[in-house]
Design a protein around this motif. Structure first.
Motif, short mmCIF file in Angstrom:
data_model
loop_
_atom_site.label_atom_id
_atom_site.label_comp_id
_atom_site.label_asym_id
_atom_site.label_seq_id
_atom_site.Cartn_x
_atom_site.Cartn_y
_atom_site.Cartn_z
N LEU A 155 8.31 3.13 5.61
CA LEU A 155 8.09 4.24 5.26
C LEU A 155 9.41 4.92 4.49
O LEU A 155 9.30 5.69 3.48
CB LEU A 155 7.66 5.54 6.24
CG LEU A 155 6.22 5.17 6.91
CD1 LEU A 155 5.83 6.04 8.02
CD2 LEU A 155 5.14 5.59 5.70
N LYS A 156 10.24 4.61 5.15
CA LYS A 156 11.74 4.93 4.64
C LYS A 156 12.04 4.19 3.37
O LYS A 156 12.37 5.00 2.40
CB LYS A 156 12.76 4.70 5.57
CG LYS A 156 14.25 5.23 5.53
CD LYS A 156 15.12 4.84 6.49
CE LYS A 156 16.55 5.53 6.03
NZ LYS A 156 17.64 4.52 6.54
N LYS A 157 11.77 3.00 3.35
CA LYS A 157 11.97 2.01 2.09
C LYS A 157 11.23 2.61 0.94
O LYS A 157 11.76 2.61 -0.28
CB LYS A 157 11.60 0.68 2.34
CG LYS A 157 11.81 -0.13 1.29
CD LYS A 157 12.21 -1.68 1.98
CE LYS A 157 11.30 -2.66 1.52
NZ LYS A 157 11.26 -3.88 2.23
N ALA B 56 0.89 -1.27 -0.02
CA ALA B 56 0.19 -0.25 0.18
C ALA B 56 0.88 1.23 0.01
O ALA B 56 0.45 2.26 -0.78
CB ALA B 56 -0.95 -0.07 1.11
N CYS B 57 2.05 1.23 0.85
CA CYS B 57 2.89 2.51 1.04
C CYS B 57 3.35 2.48 -0.75
O CYS B 57 3.55 3.72 -0.99
CB CYS B 57 4.02 2.08 1.91
SG CYS B 57 3.17 2.37 3.50
N ARG B 58 4.04 1.55 -1.15
CA ARG B 58 4.56 1.61 -2.39
C ARG B 58 3.69 2.30 -3.47
O ARG B 58 3.95 2.97 -4.16
CB ARG B 58 5.28 0.20 -2.82
CG ARG B 58 6.12 0.24 -4.29
CD ARG B 58 6.70 -0.99 -4.35
NE ARG B 58 7.75 -1.14 -3.57
CZ ARG B 58 7.81 -2.32 -2.63
NH1 ARG B 58 6.99 -3.41 -2.88
NH2 ARG B 58 8.79 -2.48 -1.89
N GLU B 59 2.53 1.72 -3.51
CA GLU B 59 1.69 2.08 -4.55
C GLU B 59 1.09 3.63 -4.22
O GLU B 59 0.78 4.21 -5.18
CB GLU B 59 0.44 1.12 -4.69
CG GLU B 59 0.93 -0.29 -5.41
CD GLU B 59 -0.10 -1.37 -5.65
OE1 GLU B 59 0.14 -1.92 -6.66
OE2 GLU B 59 -1.12 -1.38 -4.92
N CYS B 60 0.89 3.79 -3.04
CA CYS B 60 0.43 5.26 -2.64
C CYS B 60 1.30 6.15 -3.24
O CYS B 60 1.20 7.25 -3.71
CB CYS B 60 0.08 5.40 -1.19
SG CYS B 60 -0.35 7.10 -0.52
N LYS B 61 2.73 6.00 -2.71
CA LYS B 61 3.90 6.75 -3.38
C LYS B 61 3.89 6.78 -4.65
O LYS B 61 4.02 7.91 -5.37
CB LYS B 61 5.27 6.09 -2.88
CG LYS B 61 6.57 6.79 -3.40
CD LYS B 61 6.58 8.16 -2.79
CE LYS B 61 7.73 8.75 -3.35
NZ LYS B 61 7.93 10.36 -2.88
N ALA B 62 3.56 5.85 -5.60
CA ALA B 62 3.49 5.81 -7.08
C ALA B 62 2.29 6.85 -7.41
O ALA B 62 2.35 7.38 -8.45
CB ALA B 62 3.44 4.36 -7.61
#
Ligand code: C2E
Ligand code: CA
Ligand code: CA
Ligand code: CA
Length: 276
Positions: free
Chosen positions: A135-137, A97-103
């Motif tokens: 969050l960092k990654k 979810a964090c990765r897709e949200c960042k995208a």
């Protein structure tokens, strides 16, 4: 059961057998589902009707089982909770979810994402470190992440949960209480658990023709306002629901009326269609 004929009794036990067998199969296959990439996330929009803007997305896990097809989370999450697999699965959902949200942000759509958090995550002793590392990654700002927790955690060590939630919120991550109103001690929890929002269970949304239910929802909304909490109504399916909820002072809505949970690559399309 008493009074049933012999045949009916046989049918009943056969049915139980089928369910038991399926559960055992799911339990066995769940172990490998992570390694074999059988999970994916879908995202469902939350809409603020007052500002006429997106409020964010909820991330919901899906399991594409190679033989059984799509297995609903309502079926496999409880099994994962029982077996302890919920911990690696939740870590995967958070990271995904964090990765897709960042995208999304990189494509110009800055919207927060909320992730359902099993209470078992608070018992790992590494939740705070894990969140920090994810969050960092993924390079996602903490203000874009929200954790949805449920009232069921009242049976666990509240003090320990509060301690961790305080740290998590100080990091800038938001916390909401999911399925609010379905547990037995919802209101008592509110002055003990530090949260930012309440998610009103869809049972309320679906029962607003009843005057007493409307009175309860109205009281919850007023209380939330005083406590500076957002209220998000779940299960909003039609104009009637929207009319009732708006009249009661609830402005953030999630449900099939606005959009079904969808894969990441459908979001842009949905947004364009919705903005028309
Ligand atoms: P929930 O967190 O209360 O999620 C909302 C559920 O309501 C979702 O079902 C969603 O698809 C459904 N829903 C949304 N809008 C409407 C509507 O207008 N009408 C109706 N009737 N239903 C609507 P889903 O995706 O099957 O998830 C069921 C439950 O499984 C979730 O309830 C949550 O408790 C659990 N779950 C789902 N994904 C995850 C996850 O990634 N991690 C954990 N720990 N639990 C999850
Ligand atoms: Ca939820
Ligand atoms: Ca919910
Ligand atoms: Ca629920």
């Amino acid at each position: 059961a008493k009074g049933l004929g012999k045949n009916q009794y046989c049918v009943y036990t056969d049915e139980m057998g089928v369910q038991e067998v399926r559960k055992m199969e799911l339990e066995k296959d769940l172990q490998r589902a992570l390694e074999h990439n059988e999970f994916y996330m879908e995202y469902q929009p939350k809409w603020n009707v007052k500002t006429n803007q997106l409020y964010g997305f909820e991330a919901l896990i899906r399991w594409h089982h190679p033989r059984l097809g799509i297995v609903p989370p309502g079926e496999f999450i409880p099994i994962a909770e029982e077996t302890g697999l919920i911990i690696p699965i939740t870590r995967w959902t958070l990271e995904q979810a964090c990765r897709e949200c960042k995208a999304w942000q990189d494509r110009g759509m800055a919207q927060p994402v909320s992730v359902n958090l099993s209470v078992r995550m608070f018992q790992t002793d590494t939740l705070v470190e894990y969140l920090t590392s994810v969050l960092k990654k993924t390079e996602l700002g903490p203000q874009y992440l929200e954790l949805e927790i449920t009232e069921s955690m009242v049976i666990y060590d509240i003090q320990e949960i509060v301690r961790q939630l305080d740290i998590i919120r100080r990091m800038g991550v938001r916390v909401s209480m999911d399925d609010f109103g379905t547990g037995y001690s919802s209101i008592g929890l509110l002055d003990r658990i530090p949260i930012d929002a309440l998610k009103l269970d869809r049972l309320f949304t679906h029962d607003l023709e009843t005057p007493s239910k409307r009175a309860i929802v109205h009281a919850i909304v007023l209380m939330a306002e005083n406590l500076k909490l957002d209220v998000i109504a779940e299960g909003v399916e039609n104009q009637e629901h929207i009319a009732f909820l708006t009249e009661l002072g609830c402005h953030v809505m999630q449900g099939y009326f606005y959009g079904r949970p969808m894969k990441d690559d459908k979001i842009t399309e949905w947004l364009q269609g919705f903005a028309q």
